[in-house]
Design a protein around this motif. Structure first.
Motif, PDB file in Angstrom:
ATOM      1  N   ASP A   1       0.899  -1.267   0.082  1.00  0.00           N
ATOM      2  CA  ASP A   1      -0.112   0.094  -0.139  1.00  0.00           C
ATOM      3  C   ASP A   1       0.911   1.056  -0.007  1.00  0.00           C
ATOM      4  O   ASP A   1       0.362   2.096  -0.770  1.00  0.00           O
ATOM      5  CB  ASP A   1      -1.007  -0.054   1.147  1.00  0.00           C
ATOM      6  N   MET A   2       1.878   1.398   0.655  1.00  0.00           N
ATOM      7  CA  MET A   2       2.927   2.364   1.039  1.00  0.00           C
ATOM      8  C   MET A   2       3.630   2.606  -0.136  1.00  0.00           C
ATOM      9  O   MET A   2       4.023   3.962  -0.566  1.00  0.00           O
ATOM     10  CB  MET A   2       3.506   2.458   2.244  1.00  0.00           C
ATOM     11  N   TYR A   3       4.079   1.525  -0.966  1.00  0.00           N
ATOM     12  CA  TYR A   3       5.448   1.905  -1.786  1.00  0.00           C
ATOM     13  C   TYR A   3       5.041   1.433  -3.336  1.00  0.00           C
ATOM     14  O   TYR A   3       5.932   1.771  -4.238  1.00  0.00           O
ATOM     15  CB  TYR A   3       6.510   1.399  -1.318  1.00  0.00           C
ATOM     16  N   ALA A   4       4.171   0.859  -3.358  1.00  0.00           N
ATOM     17  CA  ALA A   4       3.681   0.257  -4.944  1.00  0.00           C
ATOM     18  C   ALA A   4       3.745   1.421  -5.842  1.00  0.00           C
ATOM     19  O   ALA A   4       4.177   1.383  -6.921  1.00  0.00           O
ATOM     20  CB  ALA A   4       2.708  -0.696  -4.869  1.00  0.00           C
ATOM     21  N   ASP A   5       2.899   2.323  -5.517  1.00  0.00           N
ATOM     22  CA  ASP A   5       2.622   3.513  -6.544  1.00  0.00           C
ATOM     23  C   ASP A   5       3.994   4.096  -6.539  1.00  0.00           C
ATOM     24  O   ASP A   5       4.195   4.469  -7.898  1.00  0.00           O
ATOM     25  CB  ASP A   5       1.657   4.540  -6.028  1.00  0.00           C
ATOM     26  N   GLY A   6       4.782   4.454  -5.823  1.00  0.00           N
ATOM     27  CA  GLY A   6       5.998   5.389  -5.844  1.00  0.00           C
ATOM     28  C   GLY A   6       6.921   4.357  -6.749  1.00  0.00           C
ATOM     29  O   GLY A   6       7.751   4.966  -7.509  1.00  0.00           O
ATOM     30  N   LEU A   7       6.990   3.001  -6.446  1.00  0.00           N
ATOM     31  CA  LEU A   7       7.996   2.449  -7.027  1.00  0.00           C
ATOM     32  C   LEU A   7       7.705   1.996  -8.436  1.00  0.00           C
ATOM     33  O   LEU A   7       8.314   2.321  -9.528  1.00  0.00           O
ATOM     34  CB  LEU A   7       7.944   0.766  -6.180  1.00  0.00           C
TER      35      LEU A   7
ATOM     36  N   ASP B   1       7.976   2.546 -20.050  1.00  0.00           N
ATOM     37  CA  ASP B   1       7.397   1.329 -20.553  1.00  0.00           C
ATOM     38  C   ASP B   1       6.506   0.733 -19.294  1.00  0.00           C
ATOM     39  O   ASP B   1       7.193   0.321 -18.461  1.00  0.00           O
ATOM     40  CB  ASP B   1       8.584   0.350 -21.139  1.00  0.00           C
ATOM     41  N   GLU B   2       5.205   1.028 -19.663  1.00  0.00           N
ATOM     42  CA  GLU B   2       4.112   0.423 -18.569  1.00  0.00           C
ATOM     43  C   GLU B   2       4.497  -0.999 -18.347  1.00  0.00           C
ATOM     44  O   GLU B   2       4.248  -1.638 -17.000  1.00  0.00           O
ATOM     45  CB  GLU B   2       2.842   0.877 -19.069  1.00  0.00           C
ATOM     46  N   PHE B   3       4.554  -2.057 -19.367  1.00  0.00           N
ATOM     47  CA  PHE B   3       4.569  -3.276 -19.149  1.00  0.00           C
ATOM     48  C   PHE B   3       5.830  -3.888 -18.580  1.00  0.00           C
ATOM     49  O   PHE B   3       5.876  -4.348 -17.469  1.00  0.00           O
ATOM     50  CB  PHE B   3       4.686  -3.988 -20.671  1.00  0.00           C
ATOM     51  N   GLU B   4       7.049  -3.186 -18.849  1.00  0.00           N
ATOM     52  CA  GLU B   4       8.215  -3.423 -18.041  1.00  0.00           C
ATOM     53  C   GLU B   4       8.103  -2.965 -16.695  1.00  0.00           C
ATOM     54  O   GLU B   4       8.549  -3.717 -15.585  1.00  0.00           O
ATOM     55  CB  GLU B   4       9.294  -2.675 -18.722  1.00  0.00           C
TER      56      GLU B   4
ATOM     57  N   GLU C   1       4.162  12.579 -10.029  1.00  0.00           N
ATOM     58  CA  GLU C   1       2.906  12.639 -10.741  1.00  0.00           C
ATOM     59  C   GLU C   1       1.934  11.766 -10.050  1.00  0.00           C
ATOM     60  O   GLU C   1       1.911  10.456 -10.304  1.00  0.00           O
ATOM     61  CB  GLU C   1       3.036  12.272 -12.156  1.00  0.00           C
ATOM     62  N   THR C   2       1.522  12.077  -8.854  1.00  0.00           N
ATOM     63  CA  THR C   2       0.680  11.170  -8.166  1.00  0.00           C
ATOM     64  C   THR C   2      -0.608  10.724  -8.756  1.00  0.00           C
ATOM     65  O   THR C   2      -1.133   9.731  -8.155  1.00  0.00           O
ATOM     66  CB  THR C   2       0.183  12.128  -6.754  1.00  0.00           C
ATOM     67  N   ALA C   3      -0.962  11.205 -10.128  1.00  0.00           N
ATOM     68  CA  ALA C   3      -2.112  10.554 -10.708  1.00  0.00           C
ATOM     69  C   ALA C   3      -1.755   9.226 -11.344  1.00  0.00           C
ATOM     70  O   ALA C   3      -2.556   8.328 -11.622  1.00  0.00           O
ATOM     71  CB  ALA C   3      -2.594  11.581 -11.945  1.00  0.00           C
ATOM     72  N   THR C   4      -0.276   9.141 -11.456  1.00  0.00           N
ATOM     73  CA  THR C   4       0.125   7.780 -11.997  1.00  0.00           C
ATOM     74  C   THR C   4      -0.022   6.759 -10.642  1.00  0.00           C
ATOM     75  O   THR C   4       1.032   6.926  -9.844  1.00  0.00           O
ATOM     76  CB  THR C   4       1.529   7.957 -12.658  1.00  0.00           C
ATOM     77  N   VAL C   5      -0.875   5.839 -10.841  1.00  0.00           N
ATOM     78  CA  VAL C   5      -0.671   4.789  -9.752  1.00  0.00           C
ATOM     79  C   VAL C   5      -0.670   3.368 -10.240  1.00  0.00           C
ATOM     80  O   VAL C   5      -0.690   2.885 -11.339  1.00  0.00           O
ATOM     81  CB  VAL C   5      -2.152   4.846  -8.841  1.00  0.00           C
ATOM     82  N   TYR C   6      -0.055   2.485  -9.208  1.00  0.00           N
ATOM     83  CA  TYR C   6      -0.116   1.304  -9.842  1.00  0.00           C
ATOM     84  C   TYR C   6      -1.548   0.563  -9.607  1.00  0.00           C
ATOM     85  O   TYR C   6      -1.954   0.241  -8.710  1.00  0.00           O
ATOM     86  CB  TYR C   6       0.949   0.326  -8.872  1.00  0.00           C
ATOM     87  N   LYS C   7      -1.806  -0.186 -10.579  1.00  0.00           N
ATOM     88  CA  LYS C   7      -3.220  -0.432 -10.942  1.00  0.00           C
ATOM     89  C   LYS C   7      -3.395  -1.909 -10.285  1.00  0.00           C
ATOM     90  O   LYS C   7      -4.569  -2.274 -10.131  1.00  0.00           O
ATOM     91  CB  LYS C   7      -3.511  -0.616 -12.322  1.00  0.00           C
ATOM     92  N   ASN C   8      -2.142  -2.813 -10.344  1.00  0.00           N
ATOM     93  CA  ASN C   8      -2.304  -4.173  -9.941  1.00  0.00           C
ATOM     94  C   ASN C   8      -2.136  -4.261  -8.386  1.00  0.00           C
ATOM     95  O   ASN C   8      -1.429  -5.268  -7.986  1.00  0.00           O
ATOM     96  CB  ASN C   8      -1.446  -4.995 -10.888  1.00  0.00           C
ATOM     97  N   ARG C   9      -2.133  -3.174  -7.929  1.00  0.00           N
ATOM     98  CA  ARG C   9      -1.548  -3.281  -6.316  1.00  0.00           C
ATOM     99  C   ARG C   9      -2.344  -4.750  -5.578  1.00  0.00           C
ATOM    100  O   ARG C   9      -1.672  -5.198  -4.914  1.00  0.00           O
ATOM    101  CB  ARG C   9      -1.987  -2.035  -5.551  1.00  0.00           C
ATOM    102  N   ALA C  10      -3.511  -4.598  -5.886  1.00  0.00           N
ATOM    103  CA  ALA C  10      -4.357  -5.986  -5.123  1.00  0.00           C
ATOM    104  C   ALA C  10      -3.669  -7.187  -5.358  1.00  0.00           C
ATOM    105  O   ALA C  10      -3.612  -7.949  -4.507  1.00  0.00           O
ATOM    106  CB  ALA C  10      -5.656  -5.828  -5.576  1.00  0.00           C
ATOM    107  N   ALA C  11      -3.225  -7.396  -6.594  1.00  0.00           N
ATOM    108  CA  ALA C  11      -2.512  -8.495  -7.094  1.00  0.00           C
ATOM    109  C   ALA C  11      -1.176  -8.773  -6.195  1.00  0.00           C
ATOM    110  O   ALA C  11      -0.604  -9.932  -6.120  1.00  0.00           O
ATOM    111  CB  ALA C  11      -2.177  -8.488  -8.690  1.00  0.00           C
ATOM    112  N   LEU C  12      -0.747  -7.793  -5.854  1.00  0.00           N
ATOM    113  CA  LEU C  12       0.476  -7.827  -5.183  1.00  0.00           C
ATOM    114  C   LEU C  12       0.378  -8.543  -3.751  1.00  0.00           C
ATOM    115  O   LEU C  12       1.143  -8.942  -3.080  1.00  0.00           O
ATOM    116  CB  LEU C  12       1.484  -6.731  -4.910  1.00  0.00           C
TER     117      LEU C  12
END
Lengths: 161, 277
Positions: free
Chosen positions: A11-17, A27-30, B53-64
């Motif tokens: 929750d804390m770091y996935a977005d930032g990473l 590259d979004e996929f990578e 760019e805080t609008a960019t988020v990781y969409k598959n977080r739940a899968a982690l």
């Protein structure tokens, strides 16, 4: 680290990473793959990682993974000093932010990494040196050079129009 | 590239990055006020500070995320469980088992085709694949049979050994996920759980929690091995109507093992039970 703390780390770091890798690689996929691999490694070694140290651990794993991927793909464009004028498309960037992003793409890998860690994640020089495997002096040099390169880039009339 | 910054560059950088103390900062500001060129450079450098760019988020977080193991509660059902199993066995034998039932190695063995329904394999139960198919749909949770080691018996396919059940606890579905955990209770054996398609791991979120890592002996698939007695992790997102198939196979070293396949509508897991030698 407990299972709960692992999930908390997600929750804390996935977005930032993800942002850090995406900004570096474009590259979004990578970026998605690297984030998944990084957290998988954390999960495997969660017993050895202190929750208090998890953020630099994640970024270091992700950074090393990213470097491996870049080398494997052999698609990295090294620009050691500044930017090449010939690569600048005229009248393409309408805003400072977009210009900075384009300038960021043109930075050498190390410069881009350190400036992203500094600006995006607020890491200290010491932390950046640990993650990127550089000395503190090198970190300062890379950050300064990166900012100078960005300054030069966004200062070009064709970029700012 | 030059590896050191000069004094002026260091000062600019430190001021920009906010690394100066109060006195140093005041001194830097005085210098900047005196030097218009330096001030101009500082302002330009300041404009290069990136904003996340805080609008960019990781969409598959739940899968982690991984399921957090729930502490096992000792309830009445654990006390009554052996009795319930025994009763079920008796009932099953009375209702379904024909006289020519075949048992191999104490584990119900199928004839190389998956059972069509969930088929819990229980201790002392003497059922074969055909019988399992006759039973129709069974709504029991998945159970994995683990043969009990027995000393002083030849390692022969036909040796009948008692079976111990590794129970799978089905918990309440969490959104679309049904979480199940199991604890191997037998001693003296290792069970390996491998995934037929390693690429599914992330999607399946097989968390491998509390799983002891070891060498994936005698398997060419990516897998995780746990010693008996360890939890073998949670099987997440398995759907209804699981099919369980257990059959004796031989690995590429000629070593016999029990192949345990848990098959659902969507996914398939394959486990191997080896005899520790």
């Amino acid at each position: 680290m407990t299972e709960q703390q692992y999930n908390q780390s997600v929750d804390m770091y996935a977005d930032g990473l993800y942002r850090f890798i995406l900004k570096n690689m474009g590259d979004e996929f990578e970026a998605d793959n690297i984030v998944q691999n990084t957290f998988e490694k954390l999960w495997v070694r969660r017993d050895e990682v202190l929750f208090e140290k998890v953020k630099p651990y994640l970024f270091k794993i992700a950074y090393n993974n990213m470097i491996d991927v870049i080398r494997q793909n052999k698609r990295w464009v090294q620009i050691e000093e500044g930017v090449h004028d010939s690569e600048l498309p005229a009248n393409e960037y309408s805003g400072l932010r977009e210009a900075l992003n384009k300038g960021l793409e043109r930075l050498p890998e190390k410069q881009r990494t350190v400036v992203l860690l500094r600006d995006y994640e607020g890491y200290s020089y010491e932390e950046i040196s640990e993650i990127a495997g550089l000395s503190i002096e090198q970190v300062k040099v890379y950050i300064y050079r990166a900012r100078m390169a960005l300054k030069e880039f966004i200062g070009k009339p064709e970029v700012l129009i | 590239m030059k590896e050191e910054l000069n004094e002026r560059e260091l000062l600019l950088l430190a001021y920009l990055e906010g690394d100066l103390t109060g006195a140093e900062k005041a001194k830097a500001e005085a210098l900047l006020a005196e030097d218009a060129a330096m001030m101009g450079e500082y302002r330009q450098l300041k404009s290069t500070v990136l904003v996340p760019e805080t609008a960019t988020v990781y969409k598959n977080r739940a899968a982690l995320k991984k399921p957090v193991p729930v502490a096992k509660k000792v309830t009445l059902r654990y006390i009554l469980w052996p009795a319930a199993v025994a009763a079920s066995i008796v009932l099953a034998i009375m209702l379904y088992v024909p006289q020519n039932t075949v048992t191999e190695g104490g584990v119900a063995v199928t004839d190389n085709k998956p059972a069509t329904t969930a088929t819990p394999i229980t201790g002392d139960t003497k059922v074969n694949a055909d019988v399992a198919e006759e039973k129709g749909q069974v709504e029991n949770p998945i159970q994995i049979a683990v043969s009990q080691p027995k000393n002083d018996v030849p390692k022969d396919d036909k040796v009948v050994m008692p079976i111990e059940i590794a129970e799978v606890e089905a918990q309440q579905p969490v959104i679309k996920e049904l979480i199940a955990t199991t604890t191997l209770q037998s001693k003296g054996y290792e069970i390996g759980v491998s995934v037929a398609e390693p690429a599914e791991i992330k999607e399946l979120q097989i968390p491998l929690s509390d799983m002891a890592f070891g060498t994936p002996e005698a398997t060419d698939k990516k897998g995780w091995f746990a010693k008996v007695g360890d939890r073998i992790g949670s099987l997440v997102d398995y759907l209804q109507k699981p099919q369980v198939n257990i059959e004796k196979q031989e690995d590429n070293k000629g070593k016999d093992y029990w192949a345990i396949t848990l098959e659902t509508e969507k996914y398939e897991w394959e486990g191997r039970l080896f005899t520790r030698r």
